[in-house]
Design an enzyme around this catalytic site. Sequence first.
Site, PDB file in Angstrom:
ATOM      1  N   ASP A  85       0.681  -1.232   0.056  1.00  0.00           N
ATOM      2  CA  ASP A  85       0.014   0.158  -0.119  1.00  0.00           C
ATOM      3  C   ASP A  85       0.725   1.233  -0.161  1.00  0.00           C
ATOM      4  O   ASP A  85       2.094   1.337   0.834  1.00  0.00           O
ATOM      5  CB  ASP A  85      -1.054   0.039   1.202  1.00  0.00           C
ATOM      6  CG  ASP A  85      -1.945  -0.927   1.294  1.00  0.00           C
ATOM      7  OD1 ASP A  85      -1.567  -2.167   0.672  1.00  0.00           O
ATOM      8  OD2 ASP A  85      -2.986  -0.868   1.693  1.00  0.00           O
ATOM      9  N   HIS A  87      -1.094   4.528  -0.501  1.00  0.00           N
ATOM     10  CA  HIS A  87      -2.063   5.455  -0.037  1.00  0.00           C
ATOM     11  C   HIS A  87      -1.809   6.866  -0.383  1.00  0.00           C
ATOM     12  O   HIS A  87      -1.601   7.819   0.577  1.00  0.00           O
ATOM     13  CB  HIS A  87      -2.497   5.034   1.252  1.00  0.00           C
ATOM     14  CG  HIS A  87      -3.434   3.883   1.323  1.00  0.00           C
ATOM     15  ND1 HIS A  87      -4.765   3.962   0.865  1.00  0.00           N
ATOM     16  CD2 HIS A  87      -3.068   2.816   1.837  1.00  0.00           C
ATOM     17  CE1 HIS A  87      -5.277   2.776   1.223  1.00  0.00           C
ATOM     18  NE2 HIS A  87      -4.326   1.952   1.733  1.00  0.00           N
ATOM     19  N   ASP A 113      -3.822  -0.078  -4.033  1.00  0.00           N
ATOM     20  CA  ASP A 113      -4.044   0.848  -2.870  1.00  0.00           C
ATOM     21  C   ASP A 113      -3.110   2.043  -2.947  1.00  0.00           C
ATOM     22  O   ASP A 113      -2.495   2.530  -2.140  1.00  0.00           O
ATOM     23  CB  ASP A 113      -4.144   0.412  -1.452  1.00  0.00           C
ATOM     24  CG  ASP A 113      -5.350  -0.193  -0.985  1.00  0.00           C
ATOM     25  OD1 ASP A 113      -6.032  -0.522  -1.870  1.00  0.00           O
ATOM     26  OD2 ASP A 113      -5.531  -0.577   0.160  1.00  0.00           O
ATOM     27  N   ASP A 116      -6.408   7.312  -2.212  1.00  0.00           N
ATOM     28  CA  ASP A 116      -7.147   7.349  -0.872  1.00  0.00           C
ATOM     29  C   ASP A 116      -6.251   7.852   0.515  1.00  0.00           C
ATOM     30  O   ASP A 116      -5.217   7.083   0.535  1.00  0.00           O
ATOM     31  CB  ASP A 116      -7.917   6.362  -0.502  1.00  0.00           C
ATOM     32  CG  ASP A 116      -9.206   6.330  -1.359  1.00  0.00           C
ATOM     33  OD1 ASP A 116      -9.826   7.340  -1.870  1.00  0.00           O
ATOM     34  OD2 ASP A 116      -9.801   5.058  -1.777  1.00  0.00           O
ATOM     35  N   ARG A 117      -6.796   8.600   1.426  1.00  0.00           N
ATOM     36  CA  ARG A 117      -6.216   8.881   2.550  1.00  0.00           C
ATOM     37  C   ARG A 117      -4.885   9.702   2.648  1.00  0.00           C
ATOM     38  O   ARG A 117      -4.867  10.430   3.454  1.00  0.00           O
ATOM     39  CB  ARG A 117      -5.814   7.451   3.421  1.00  0.00           C
ATOM     40  CG  ARG A 117      -7.352   6.741   3.729  1.00  0.00           C
ATOM     41  CD  ARG A 117      -7.021   5.744   4.667  1.00  0.00           C
ATOM     42  NE  ARG A 117      -8.115   5.117   5.251  1.00  0.00           N
ATOM     43  CZ  ARG A 117      -8.494   3.868   5.064  1.00  0.00           C
ATOM     44  NH1 ARG A 117      -7.849   3.069   4.555  1.00  0.00           N
ATOM     45  NH2 ARG A 117      -9.826   3.357   5.485  1.00  0.00           N
ATOM     46  N   ASN A 145      -8.551  -2.802  -3.206  1.00  0.00           N
ATOM     47  CA  ASN A 145      -9.622  -2.310  -3.043  1.00  0.00           C
ATOM     48  C   ASN A 145     -10.013  -0.789  -3.185  1.00  0.00           C
ATOM     49  O   ASN A 145     -11.013  -0.655  -3.298  1.00  0.00           O
ATOM     50  CB  ASN A 145     -10.083  -2.992  -1.680  1.00  0.00           C
ATOM     51  CG  ASN A 145      -9.325  -2.369  -0.594  1.00  0.00           C
ATOM     52  OD1 ASN A 145      -8.131  -2.488  -0.444  1.00  0.00           O
ATOM     53  ND2 ASN A 145     -10.134  -1.702   0.262  1.00  0.00           N
ATOM     54  N   HIS A 146      -8.944  -0.275  -3.112  1.00  0.00           N
ATOM     55  CA  HIS A 146      -9.221   1.252  -3.193  1.00  0.00           C
ATOM     56  C   HIS A 146      -9.005   1.690  -4.717  1.00  0.00           C
ATOM     57  O   HIS A 146      -9.273   3.153  -4.826  1.00  0.00           O
ATOM     58  CB  HIS A 146      -8.211   2.031  -2.347  1.00  0.00           C
ATOM     59  CG  HIS A 146      -8.437   2.117  -0.981  1.00  0.00           C
ATOM     60  ND1 HIS A 146      -9.165   2.991  -0.347  1.00  0.00           N
ATOM     61  CD2 HIS A 146      -8.382   1.224   0.047  1.00  0.00           C
ATOM     62  CE1 HIS A 146      -9.464   2.928   0.861  1.00  0.00           C
ATOM     63  NE2 HIS A 146      -8.668   1.724   1.194  1.00  0.00           N
ATOM     64  N   HIS A 197      -3.353  -7.894  -3.850  1.00  0.00           N
ATOM     65  CA  HIS A 197      -3.655  -6.987  -2.733  1.00  0.00           C
ATOM     66  C   HIS A 197      -4.018  -7.584  -1.390  1.00  0.00           C
ATOM     67  O   HIS A 197      -3.613  -7.427  -0.140  1.00  0.00           O
ATOM     68  CB  HIS A 197      -4.458  -5.853  -3.249  1.00  0.00           C
ATOM     69  CG  HIS A 197      -4.818  -4.958  -2.154  1.00  0.00           C
ATOM     70  ND1 HIS A 197      -3.664  -4.009  -1.764  1.00  0.00           N
ATOM     71  CD2 HIS A 197      -5.930  -4.599  -1.476  1.00  0.00           C
ATOM     72  CE1 HIS A 197      -4.271  -3.292  -0.914  1.00  0.00           C
ATOM     73  NE2 HIS A 197      -5.362  -3.431  -0.384  1.00  0.00           N
ATOM     74  N   ARG A 246     -14.427  -7.069   8.221  1.00  0.00           N
ATOM     75  CA  ARG A 246     -14.687  -5.666   7.426  1.00  0.00           C
ATOM     76  C   ARG A 246     -16.193  -5.541   6.998  1.00  0.00           C
ATOM     77  O   ARG A 246     -16.231  -4.368   6.665  1.00  0.00           O
ATOM     78  CB  ARG A 246     -13.566  -5.866   6.077  1.00  0.00           C
ATOM     79  CG  ARG A 246     -12.053  -5.851   6.625  1.00  0.00           C
ATOM     80  CD  ARG A 246     -11.493  -5.746   5.341  1.00  0.00           C
ATOM     81  NE  ARG A 246     -10.039  -5.619   5.576  1.00  0.00           N
ATOM     82  CZ  ARG A 246      -8.979  -4.891   5.795  1.00  0.00           C
ATOM     83  NH1 ARG A 246      -9.591  -3.701   5.623  1.00  0.00           N
ATOM     84  NH2 ARG A 246      -7.926  -5.052   6.039  1.00  0.00           N
ATOM     85  N   HIS A 273      -2.484  -4.809   1.940  1.00  0.00           N
ATOM     86  CA  HIS A 273      -3.982  -4.545   2.536  1.00  0.00           C
ATOM     87  C   HIS A 273      -4.250  -4.096   4.024  1.00  0.00           C
ATOM     88  O   HIS A 273      -5.183  -3.608   4.470  1.00  0.00           O
ATOM     89  CB  HIS A 273      -4.785  -5.657   2.220  1.00  0.00           C
ATOM     90  CG  HIS A 273      -6.315  -5.614   2.392  1.00  0.00           C
ATOM     91  ND1 HIS A 273      -7.133  -4.391   1.921  1.00  0.00           N
ATOM     92  CD2 HIS A 273      -7.132  -6.404   2.893  1.00  0.00           C
ATOM     93  CE1 HIS A 273      -8.222  -4.722   2.001  1.00  0.00           C
ATOM     94  NE2 HIS A 273      -8.464  -5.927   2.608  1.00  0.00           N
TER      95      HIS A 273
END
Length: 320
Positions: A85, A87, A113, A116-117, A145-146, A197, A246, A273
Amino acid sequence: MIQESERVEVEEENENDEERISYLKGFIGRLMGAPMKEKSNAEVDVTVTQQEIRIISNYAAASFASFNSLMRIDEECLPIHIVGDLHGHFADLRRIFGKHGAPGITHYVFLGDYVDRGRQGIETVMLLMAYHCLYPDHLFMCRGNHEDYNTTMTYGFYDECRMKYGRKGPLAWLHIINSFNHLPFAALIFGKVLCMHGGISPHIQSLDDIDNIQRPTFIPSYGLACDLVWSDPEATTNVGWSLSARGISFSFDDVTIEKFCQDNDIDLIVRAHQISSDMVKGGHKWHAKGRMVTIFSAANYLSMANDSCVIRIDQQVSIQ
């Protein structure tokens, strides 16, 4: 014998390819050479234009579509570095390239990923896609997943596009989402190291099932494509498959990991992840007696003071 009309078409293709390569190199050089922002060691002072997003996203979507949903990477690509990740940690991405070598020299698999964030998701994913388009046999990208319409609407990437491009932000976001929908889901390195991922799935009877995922696609709420980006290993033993905490996909125990590896003749599964307190030092965690490892590559993620981890695969496996 080549006819005149065919010769013209070949010349035009070569000219277009040369223009594309020149464009990508110029874009990469600008992003890699940009300075850090004043009074910051976490952000790079650079702007990606909307036109660059449109052009490179279209290049990337076409390139991703040329790969199978399970990318099979030959032993000739060793050594290869696997990155978890990011991000939007654009500065961390540049540090990874600085330490391990630029694509074209070094081989990479990125596990998703990208956005995001973090503050610089656009810069992060656009640099990766540009490098992939320039060196598709050196830099491989998997979906996380992002990399999804719904997730990016919730966790910051859509807002980042709106903040940076105003009313035209949603269009820039949609160009990138289109490229995400073409991303492969997993990579198999010299037939022995499986990378994705999220994790494994009860819907896999053989690795060929991954190849049967049709793209372009959104990430569904159930099924193999969902599990590859959402599932997690669970520390509890002897539970097999269970519904994930989740609220989507599954969790699986060490026994399930070992059985999956044996059934599919896999030595190691590398996934991303997750980041947990026991991963702060070192940025990684082993599972199932070394048959699976979780890595995370965004340093100090959400102020956790965690290390960044990149795994290097050669004839042996070493964590760096």
